[in-house]
Design a protein around this motif. Structure first.
Motif, PDB file in Angstrom:
ATOM      1  N   PRO A 307     -43.925 -14.910-144.952  1.00  9.41           N
ATOM      2  CA  PRO A 307     -44.085 -13.583-145.550  1.00  9.41           C
ATOM      3  C   PRO A 307     -45.372 -12.938-145.045  1.00  9.41           C
ATOM      4  O   PRO A 307     -46.378 -13.631-144.838  1.00  9.41           O
ATOM      5  CB  PRO A 307     -44.164 -13.868-147.055  1.00  9.41           C
ATOM      6  CG  PRO A 307     -43.591 -15.230-147.221  1.00  9.41           C
ATOM      7  CD  PRO A 307     -43.883 -15.976-145.963  1.00  9.41           C
ATOM      8  N   TYR A 308     -45.318 -11.640-144.890  1.00  7.76           N
ATOM      9  CA  TYR A 308     -46.486 -10.893-144.413  1.00  7.76           C
ATOM     10  C   TYR A 308     -47.739 -11.240-145.219  1.00  7.76           C
ATOM     11  O   TYR A 308     -48.821 -11.446-144.649  1.00  7.76           O
ATOM     12  CB  TYR A 308     -46.176  -9.395-144.490  1.00  7.76           C
ATOM     13  CG  TYR A 308     -47.368  -8.489-144.373  1.00  7.76           C
ATOM     14  CD1 TYR A 308     -47.797  -8.031-143.123  1.00  7.76           C
ATOM     15  CD2 TYR A 308     -48.062  -8.069-145.504  1.00  7.76           C
ATOM     16  CE1 TYR A 308     -48.897  -7.200-143.013  1.00  7.76           C
ATOM     17  CE2 TYR A 308     -49.171  -7.242-145.404  1.00  7.76           C
ATOM     18  CZ  TYR A 308     -49.583  -6.809-144.164  1.00  7.76           C
ATOM     19  OH  TYR A 308     -50.666  -5.988-144.056  1.00  7.76           O
ATOM     20  N   ILE A 314     -53.474 -16.394-143.969  1.00  9.68           N
ATOM     21  CA  ILE A 314     -53.812 -17.316-142.874  1.00  9.68           C
ATOM     22  C   ILE A 314     -54.863 -16.696-141.960  1.00  9.68           C
ATOM     23  O   ILE A 314     -55.832 -17.353-141.560  1.00  9.68           O
ATOM     24  CB  ILE A 314     -52.538 -17.662-142.064  1.00  9.68           C
ATOM     25  CG1 ILE A 314     -51.632 -18.584-142.890  1.00  9.68           C
ATOM     26  CG2 ILE A 314     -52.897 -18.313-140.731  1.00  9.68           C
ATOM     27  CD1 ILE A 314     -50.292 -18.865-142.245  1.00  9.68           C
ATOM     28  N   LEU A 315     -54.672 -15.420-141.667  1.00  9.95           N
ATOM     29  CA  LEU A 315     -55.616 -14.744-140.774  1.00  9.95           C
ATOM     30  C   LEU A 315     -56.994 -14.633-141.417  1.00  9.95           C
ATOM     31  O   LEU A 315     -58.019 -14.804-140.763  1.00  9.95           O
ATOM     32  CB  LEU A 315     -55.078 -13.355-140.398  1.00  9.95           C
ATOM     33  CG  LEU A 315     -53.840 -13.393-139.492  1.00  9.95           C
ATOM     34  CD1 LEU A 315     -53.141 -12.038-139.474  1.00  9.95           C
ATOM     35  CD2 LEU A 315     -54.209 -13.820-138.072  1.00  9.95           C
ATOM     36  N   GLU A 316     -56.993 -14.360-142.720  1.00  8.88           N
ATOM     37  CA  GLU A 316     -58.279 -14.238-143.414  1.00  8.88           C
ATOM     38  C   GLU A 316     -59.015 -15.571-143.449  1.00  8.88           C
ATOM     39  O   GLU A 316     -60.233 -15.632-143.290  1.00  8.88           O
ATOM     40  CB  GLU A 316     -58.057 -13.731-144.854  1.00  8.88           C
ATOM     41  CG  GLU A 316     -57.801 -12.239-144.919  1.00  8.88           C
ATOM     42  CD  GLU A 316     -57.400 -11.771-146.319  1.00  8.88           C
ATOM     43  OE1 GLU A 316     -56.944 -12.626-147.117  1.00  8.88           O
ATOM     44  OE2 GLU A 316     -57.512 -10.566-146.590  1.00  8.88           O
ATOM     45  N   PRO A 325     -60.324  -5.834-138.599  1.00  8.84           N
ATOM     46  CA  PRO A 325     -60.283  -6.661-139.812  1.00  8.84           C
ATOM     47  C   PRO A 325     -58.854  -6.797-140.341  1.00  8.84           C
ATOM     48  O   PRO A 325     -58.030  -5.897-140.169  1.00  8.84           O
ATOM     49  CB  PRO A 325     -61.169  -5.891-140.798  1.00  8.84           C
ATOM     50  CG  PRO A 325     -61.202  -4.492-140.280  1.00  8.84           C
ATOM     51  CD  PRO A 325     -61.053  -4.578-138.797  1.00  8.84           C
ATOM     52  N   VAL A 326     -58.605  -7.951-140.969  1.00  8.70           N
ATOM     53  CA  VAL A 326     -57.304  -8.196-141.556  1.00  8.70           C
ATOM     54  C   VAL A 326     -57.332  -7.746-143.008  1.00  8.70           C
ATOM     55  O   VAL A 326     -58.253  -8.099-143.737  1.00  8.70           O
ATOM     56  CB  VAL A 326     -56.994  -9.713-141.525  1.00  8.70           C
ATOM     57  CG1 VAL A 326     -55.583  -9.972-142.008  1.00  8.70           C
ATOM     58  CG2 VAL A 326     -57.209 -10.272-140.129  1.00  8.70           C
ATOM     59  N   LYS A 327     -56.384  -6.949-143.399  1.00 10.38           N
ATOM     60  CA  LYS A 327     -56.288  -6.662-144.831  1.00 10.38           C
ATOM     61  C   LYS A 327     -54.853  -6.312-145.200  1.00 10.38           C
ATOM     62  O   LYS A 327     -54.115  -5.722-144.413  1.00 10.38           O
ATOM     63  CB  LYS A 327     -57.248  -5.547-145.236  1.00 10.38           C
ATOM     64  CG  LYS A 327     -56.966  -4.173-144.680  1.00 10.38           C
ATOM     65  CD  LYS A 327     -57.844  -3.149-145.443  1.00 10.38           C
ATOM     66  CE  LYS A 327     -57.461  -1.722-145.124  1.00 10.38           C
ATOM     67  NZ  LYS A 327     -57.903  -1.244-143.828  1.00 10.38           N
ATOM     68  N   PHE A 328     -54.464  -6.695-146.403  1.00  9.62           N
ATOM     69  CA  PHE A 328     -53.112  -6.418-146.867  1.00  9.62           C
ATOM     70  C   PHE A 328     -52.883  -4.911-146.859  1.00  9.62           C
ATOM     71  O   PHE A 328     -53.709  -4.150-147.340  1.00  9.62           O
ATOM     72  CB  PHE A 328     -52.905  -6.967-148.284  1.00  9.62           C
ATOM     73  CG  PHE A 328     -51.478  -6.875-148.741  1.00  9.62           C
ATOM     74  CD1 PHE A 328     -50.607  -7.936-148.557  1.00  9.62           C
ATOM     75  CD2 PHE A 328     -50.980  -5.705-149.318  1.00  9.62           C
ATOM     76  CE1 PHE A 328     -49.287  -7.850-148.955  1.00  9.62           C
ATOM     77  CE2 PHE A 328     -49.657  -5.609-149.715  1.00  9.62           C
ATOM     78  CZ  PHE A 328     -48.807  -6.688-149.520  1.00  9.62           C
ATOM     79  N   GLY A 329     -51.751  -4.520-146.283  1.00 10.37           N
ATOM     80  CA  GLY A 329     -51.449  -3.095-146.235  1.00 10.37           C
ATOM     81  C   GLY A 329     -51.625  -2.517-144.846  1.00 10.37           C
ATOM     82  O   GLY A 329     -51.073  -1.472-144.532  1.00 10.37           O
ATOM     83  N   ALA A 330     -52.414  -3.201-144.009  1.00 13.25           N
ATOM     84  CA  ALA A 330     -52.594  -2.737-142.641  1.00 13.25           C
ATOM     85  C   ALA A 330     -51.629  -3.494-141.732  1.00 13.25           C
ATOM     86  O   ALA A 330     -51.287  -4.648-141.986  1.00 13.25           O
ATOM     87  CB  ALA A 330     -54.026  -2.972-142.185  1.00 13.25           C
ATOM     88  N   LEU A 340     -51.391 -15.933-134.629  1.00 13.28           N
ATOM     89  CA  LEU A 340     -50.391 -16.624-135.432  1.00 13.28           C
ATOM     90  C   LEU A 340     -49.471 -17.491-134.582  1.00 13.28           C
ATOM     91  O   LEU A 340     -49.266 -18.668-134.866  1.00 13.28           O
ATOM     92  CB  LEU A 340     -49.549 -15.607-136.223  1.00 13.28           C
ATOM     93  CG  LEU A 340     -50.235 -14.933-137.410  1.00 13.28           C
ATOM     94  CD1 LEU A 340     -49.337 -13.854-137.990  1.00 13.28           C
ATOM     95  CD2 LEU A 340     -50.590 -15.969-138.487  1.00 13.28           C
ATOM     96  N   CYS A 341     -48.900 -16.924-133.528  1.00 15.98           N
ATOM     97  CA  CYS A 341     -47.888 -17.699-132.798  1.00 15.98           C
ATOM     98  C   CYS A 341     -48.480 -18.530-131.669  1.00 15.98           C
ATOM     99  O   CYS A 341     -47.904 -19.548-131.299  1.00 15.98           O
ATOM    100  CB  CYS A 341     -46.757 -16.789-132.306  1.00 15.98           C
ATOM    101  SG  CYS A 341     -47.247 -15.529-131.143  1.00 15.98           S
ATOM    102  N   GLU A 342     -49.637 -18.127-131.133  1.00 14.10           N
ATOM    103  CA  GLU A 342     -50.184 -18.881-130.003  1.00 14.10           C
ATOM    104  C   GLU A 342     -51.182 -19.945-130.435  1.00 14.10           C
ATOM    105  O   GLU A 342     -51.251 -21.022-129.846  1.00 14.10           O
ATOM    106  CB  GLU A 342     -50.868 -17.930-129.001  1.00 14.10           C
ATOM    107  CG  GLU A 342     -49.878 -17.046-128.272  1.00 14.10           C
ATOM    108  CD  GLU A 342     -50.551 -16.017-127.368  1.00 14.10           C
ATOM    109  OE1 GLU A 342     -51.768 -16.139-127.127  1.00 14.10           O
ATOM    110  OE2 GLU A 342     -49.850 -15.096-126.930  1.00 14.10           O
TER     111      GLU A 342
END
Length: 461
Positions: A307-308, A314-316, A325-330, A340-342
RNA sequence: UCCCCGGUAGCUCAACAGGCAGAGCGGGUGGCUGUUAACCACUAGGUCGUAGGUUCGAAUCCUACCCGGGGAGCCA
């Protein structure tokens, strides 16, 4: 006498006499009393070696038979006394169809850069690499039809010319028969009343909406055709004209959709690995040393389903100093998808349930009211290979979403109608055919997996 | 569209800190050889992306533009 293709000659079980070979000379090597010709006819990567005696009638032609020339050779297929090949052709007669002036013929025996070969796109399929690539492209296309046919999908030819000026994705190329300069003072609508269709027309950016209509009649359908986006994209992963595979399934939810995407990618990959081993070997040797390992990861893993919201976590937690920056909604940035995949999973990842704000209006609203049933398949090196969703089948919800995104429901009356009469839950996705080819060959630029690439400011061939 | 890097022989590239433009491959000629991206010798080939500027002197420094590559956005 029919021609024998080089591929058939090289795999012959027995000597053959007579035999006729027709093709293009890749190289000539002169020896005492005779010459070697290497002839390629596009049927496979390998050339066939031809022996021409200097004192035969054909010998007189040899000075004009140089790299690039087109010839016909009749003679005998015999076992080769030399090393490196099982069979060779002893020529009795040679016909020279067309010479290739060595002073100006651009293809050398040596390796050329991809950038240079793009400038001679009419000749690049005569190289080993591009010959192999376009044979793989052909086989891949076949595997698409095979995959869907075996599963009871029907092949839908969705229209190339479209009148819906906002299909949801990308800028349209305009299709018109009008003179380039409209009369002074004419309003936009007035102008298009005089046009061929009596309204503004464009090239399709997706066959999805049409596929949805047909899936609600034939059950399961897919489209496979050219798609056009007038975006000023200048990247190794975007082209203005590309081919897309868009399956659509009635009575299928997002999970079924992800199953299908995973199965399709694996089927196509497996088909290429099985049917094009020689051509693939070229890419594994010269283009991407890790290619076979990567294909192994495509074929022999169950793809991660994430899930997104968990992807963001995971990124955070990764501690990686991302540029964005990683944030929910972006939306996930390219660097996030690659991580994530590499790096994190090291295999294909299906990210799903994205925030509705960053996805298209037609994606089904989840019960949480904040996410939609969308999914992207991310693969190492290529990034987003597939993008899809379960479609919003509830008339009221869809109508509201169209309004929310600032569009006019009247433009979509037929799309909405499908939700009024016998609506069903259904799902589908788009798979970028060229991106698949990049993945399966290791080629890093989309311009090098399309016969004649169309990108901003490029329309030469 | 934005950011970074590049543009020199047909191709791939070198030329240090401004001072006579080079190599490999490809082409041509000759030789050798059941050869394999053959080998050996000789040889031809350039308006240094375009236009302007700085300088005694510019491939080299500056400006603009064109083209190519990479990154970003858009997505397939």
């Amino acid at each position: 006498m029919n021609r024998t293709r080089v591929k058939a000659a090289l795999t012959s079980d027995t000597a053959l006499d007579p035999i006729r070979i027709q093709g293009w000379v890749r190289t000539r090597r002169d020896s005492k009393g005779f010459s070697f010709l290497e002839i390629n006819d596009g049927s496979c990567l390998k050339n066939i070696q031809v022996i021409v005696e200097h004192n035969s009638p054909a010998g007189a032609l040899l000075k004009d038979i140089q790299t690039g020339a087109s010839v016909e050779v009749t003679g005998a297929l015999v076992e080769s006394p030399g090393k490196g090949q099982k069979w060779e052709v002893k020529a009795r007669e040679v016909t020279l169809f067309g010479t290739a002036d060595p002073e100006s013929y651009p293809l050398q025996k040596k390796r050329h850069s991809d950038e240079f070969l793009r400038t001679i796109a009419h000749l690049r399929p005569r190289t080993n690499k591009y010959g192999a690539l376009f044979r793989i492209r052909s086989e891949s296309a076949f595997s698409v039809h095979q995959f869907f046919r075996d599963r009871g999908f029907f092949y839908l030819q969705s229209p190339i010319i479209t009148g819906s000026d906002c299909e949801g994705a990308g800028e349209l190329f305009r299709v018109t028969t009008l003179p380039p300069f409209p009369p002074a003072g004419a309003s936009k609508t007035d102008v298009f009343q005089e046009d061929f269709f009596g309204k503004e027309a464009g090239l399709t950016v997706s066959g999805q909406l049409e596929a949805e209509l047909f899936t609600c009649a034939l059950g399961n359908v897919y489209t496979f055709g050219p798609t056009f986006r007038a975006e000023n994209s200048n990247t190794p992963r975007h082209a203005a004209e590309f081919w897309m595979i868009e399956p659509e399934m009635a009575f299928a939810d997002l999970s079924d959709n992800m199953d299908l995407a995973e199965d399709l990618v694996k089927h196509m990959t497996r088909h290429v690995v099985e049917k094009c081993p020689e051509d693939l070997e070229l890419f594994a040797r010269f283009v991407d040393k890790d290619l076979m390992e990567n294909l192994d990861a495509i074929l022999n893993n169950t793809y991660v389903r994430l899930p997104y919201a968990e992807a963001v976590q995971i990124l955070e937690k990764s501690g990686k100093p991302f540029e964005f920056p990683v944030k929910f909604g972006a939306d996930l940035q390219t660097e996030h998808e690659r991580y994530l995949c590499e790096t994190h999973f090291k295999k294909p990842v299906l990210v799903y349930d994205y925030p509705k704000e960053i996805k298209a209006f037609y994606m089904r609203l989840n019960d949480d009211g904040t996410t939609v049933a969308a999914m992207d398949l991310l693969v190492p090196r290529v990034g987003e290979l597939v993008g899809g969703s379960q479609r919003e089948e509830r008339y009221e919800v869809l109508h509201r979403r169209i309004l929310e995104t600032g569009m006019d429901p009247a433009d979509y009356w037929w799309y909405l109608d499908i939700r009024r009469y016998g609506t069903v839950y259904h799902s589908g996705f788009g798979l970028g055919f060229e991106r698949f080819l990049m993945m399966v060959t290791g080629v890093t630029n989309i311009r090098d997996v399309i016969p004649f690439p169309r990108t901003p400011k490029h329309l030469e061939f």
